[in-house]
Design a protein around this motif. Structure first.
Motif, PDB file in Angstrom:
ATOM      1  N   ASP A 110       0.847  -1.192   0.000  1.00  0.00           N
ATOM      2  CA  ASP A 110       0.000   0.000   0.000  1.00  0.00           C
ATOM      3  C   ASP A 110       0.884   1.245   0.000  1.00  0.00           C
ATOM      4  O   ASP A 110       2.005   1.213   0.528  1.00  0.00           O
ATOM      5  N   TYR A 111       0.375   2.329  -0.580  1.00  0.00           N
ATOM      6  CA  TYR A 111       1.104   3.604  -0.505  1.00  0.00           C
ATOM      7  C   TYR A 111       0.119   4.748  -0.659  1.00  0.00           C
ATOM      8  O   TYR A 111      -0.930   4.603  -1.282  1.00  0.00           O
ATOM      9  N   SER A 112       0.460   5.878  -0.048  1.00  0.00           N
ATOM     10  CA  SER A 112      -0.399   7.058  -0.166  1.00  0.00           C
ATOM     11  C   SER A 112       0.452   8.303   0.019  1.00  0.00           C
ATOM     12  O   SER A 112       1.471   8.278   0.706  1.00  0.00           O
ATOM     13  N   GLN A 113       0.012   9.375  -0.630  1.00  0.00           N
ATOM     14  CA  GLN A 113       0.693  10.657  -0.479  1.00  0.00           C
ATOM     15  C   GLN A 113      -0.346  11.683  -0.053  1.00  0.00           C
ATOM     16  O   GLN A 113      -1.247  12.014  -0.815  1.00  0.00           O
ATOM     17  N   LYS A 114      -0.227  12.133   1.190  1.00  0.00           N
ATOM     18  CA  LYS A 114      -1.173  13.125   1.714  1.00  0.00           C
ATOM     19  C   LYS A 114      -0.388  14.348   2.156  1.00  0.00           C
ATOM     20  O   LYS A 114       0.483  14.238   3.025  1.00  0.00           O
ATOM     21  N   GLY A 115      -0.699  15.464   1.525  1.00  0.00           N
ATOM     22  CA  GLY A 115       0.046  16.685   1.860  1.00  0.00           C
ATOM     23  C   GLY A 115       1.512  16.487   1.550  1.00  0.00           C
ATOM     24  O   GLY A 115       1.894  16.131   0.438  1.00  0.00           O
ATOM     25  N   SER A 116       2.358  16.696   2.568  1.00  0.00           N
ATOM     26  CA  SER A 116       3.804  16.571   2.342  1.00  0.00           C
ATOM     27  C   SER A 116       4.359  15.260   2.906  1.00  0.00           C
ATOM     28  O   SER A 116       5.539  15.158   3.232  1.00  0.00           O
ATOM     29  N   LYS A 117       3.505  14.244   3.058  1.00  0.00           N
ATOM     30  CA  LYS A 117       3.954  12.940   3.582  1.00  0.00           C
ATOM     31  C   LYS A 117       3.678  11.824   2.571  1.00  0.00           C
ATOM     32  O   LYS A 117       2.567  11.702   2.050  1.00  0.00           O
ATOM     33  N   LEU A 118       4.697  11.043   2.307  1.00  0.00           N
ATOM     34  CA  LEU A 118       4.551   9.841   1.478  1.00  0.00           C
ATOM     35  C   LEU A 118       4.679   8.633   2.390  1.00  0.00           C
ATOM     36  O   LEU A 118       5.678   8.480   3.095  1.00  0.00           O
ATOM     37  N   ASN A 119       3.643   7.782   2.411  1.00  0.00           N
ATOM     38  CA  ASN A 119       3.657   6.560   3.216  1.00  0.00           C
ATOM     39  C   ASN A 119       3.726   5.345   2.302  1.00  0.00           C
ATOM     40  O   ASN A 119       2.954   5.253   1.346  1.00  0.00           O
ATOM     41  N   VAL A 120       4.623   4.426   2.626  1.00  0.00           N
ATOM     42  CA  VAL A 120       4.759   3.196   1.837  1.00  0.00           C
ATOM     43  C   VAL A 120       4.780   2.001   2.787  1.00  0.00           C
ATOM     44  O   VAL A 120       5.538   1.991   3.765  1.00  0.00           O
ATOM     45  N   VAL A 121       3.920   1.017   2.524  1.00  0.00           N
ATOM     46  CA  VAL A 121       3.876  -0.209   3.329  1.00  0.00           C
ATOM     47  C   VAL A 121       4.235  -1.374   2.415  1.00  0.00           C
ATOM     48  O   VAL A 121       3.711  -1.486   1.311  1.00  0.00           O
ATOM     49  N   PHE A 122       5.141  -2.249   2.871  1.00  0.00           N
ATOM     50  CA  PHE A 122       5.573  -3.354   2.017  1.00  0.00           C
ATOM     51  C   PHE A 122       5.647  -4.660   2.808  1.00  0.00           C
ATOM     52  O   PHE A 122       5.541  -4.667   4.038  1.00  0.00           O
ATOM     53  N   LYS A 123       5.827  -5.746   2.076  1.00  0.00           N
ATOM     54  CA  LYS A 123       5.855  -7.079   2.665  1.00  0.00           C
ATOM     55  C   LYS A 123       7.188  -7.752   2.365  1.00  0.00           C
ATOM     56  O   LYS A 123       7.723  -7.614   1.265  1.00  0.00           O
TER      57      LYS A 123
END
Length: 263
Positions: A110-123
C-alpha cells in the motif's frame, strides 16, 4: 567400469530467498547423476538420485541455513550403483545459504501521499521454509535484525534520488506537497561482503493533483476537442434541419388541402 564416465563441470549455486537450485553441465548420455550434499556438521544427504537432468532443487536439505555445504555430483550407471567402487564425482564450491542467498523483491502492499507525507507499506519476501503451524517463514524471520530495507524515491520526471532506511515494514518520508513521486524498495544485509543488496521491488508512482492532460497528454485534449466540435456542430445543424423539415411538412399539408378543395 566407472573410469570412462565424464564428470560434471560448471557447477553453480543459484539461490533466491533460500530457494536453492544446483546446476551443472553436460547433459548425460549413457549414464546418470546423483547429487550428494555434504554439510560441515550434518550427515550426507542424497538428492536427485539417478537423474538425467542437469539441475537439482536442494532447498530442503539446506535447512540449517548458517551451515556451509558442498555438493558432490556423482556420475553413475544404474547397474553399478550397488558396486563398492566409488563413482567419479565433481565437487562444487562451498555454499552458505545465510550469507549467499539473494534477497528477492519486496512486495509493495500500500502507498499514499497526503500533503507533504509519502507513506509506503511493504511485505517481506517469503522463503520455502515453514513454521510448525504450516505458515511460510519470511526472510525477516530468518535474518532478524541483520535485514534492512531502503526506500529510494524521487520527484516524478526528475533524476535526483533520495533514500531512507528502515528495519520495519513501512516508510514515512517528507515530500513536496502537490508533486508526484516515484519509488521502489530494496532489502539489504549490511553485514555481508557480497550480495549485500537484494532485488528491487516494482516501481510505483503517486498521482496527486495530476490533471487528465498530465496523465494522458495531448491525445485526450484532441479527443475532447473533436467531441466538443461535434456537439457544437450538432447543436447548430440540428435545429436548422428540424426547422426545415417542419416547414416542408407545413407546405405539404397546405398543398394537400388545396388539392382536396380543388377536387
Amino acid at each position: 567400469d566407472y573410469e570412462d564416465l565424464p564428470t560434471a563441470v560448471n557447477i553453480t549455486w543459484s539461490s533466491i530467498n533460500f530457494k536453492t537450485i544446483l546446476q551443472w553441465q553436460p547433459k548425460p548420455s549413457g549414464y546418470f547423476y546423483t547429487v550428494e550434499i555434504h554439510g560441515q556438521t550434518s550427515d550426507v544427504k542424497r538428492k536427485c538420485i539417478l537423474t538425467s537432468e542437469t539441475e537439482c532443487d536442494v532447498t530442503d536439505v539446506l535447512r540449517n541455513v548458517k551451515e556451509t555445504y558442498t555438493a558432490h555430483i556423482l556420475s553413475v550407471r544404474p547397474a553399478e550403483m550397488d558396486n563398492f567402487e566409488e563413482p567419479p564425482f565433481a565437487v562444487s564450491e562451498k555454499f552458505t545459504p545465510y550469507s549467499q542467498t539473494l534477497i528477492g523483491k519486496p512486495e509493495i502492499k500500500d502507498y499514499s501521499q497526503k500533503g507533504s507525507k509519502l507513506n509506503v507499506v511493504f511485505k517481506d519476501p517469503l522463503t520455502p521454509y515453514i513454521f510448525p503451524n504450516g505458515s511460510f517463514q519470511s526472510i525477516q524471520d530468518i535474518f532478524q535484525h541483520n535485514l534492512e530495507y531502503k526506500l529510494y524515491y524521487w520527484k516524478d520526471q526528475s533524476s535526483g534520488k533520495k533514500d531512507v532506511t528502515t528495519k520495519s515494514h513501512n516508510f514515512e518520508v517528507s515530500v513536496d506537497s502537490g508533486k508526484n513521486y516515484c519509488f521502489y524498495v530494496q532489502g539489504l544485509i549490511p553485514s555481508r561482503r557480497e550480495n549485500r543488496n537484494g532485488q528491487e521491488s516494482t516501481v510505483h508512482c503517486t498521482s496527486v493533483g495530476r490533471s487528465i492532460l498530465d496523465e494522458y497528454g495531448t491525445e485526450v485534449f484532441i479527443i475532447l476537442a473533436v467531441v466538443a466540435v461535434a456537439v457544437i456542430t450538432l447543436a447548430i445543424v440540428l435545429p436548422v434541419v428540424l426547422c426545415k423539415r417542419k416547414k416542408a411538412r407545413k407546405a405539404r399539408a397546405v398543398r394537400e388541402k388545396e388539392l382536396l378543395n380543388g377536387v
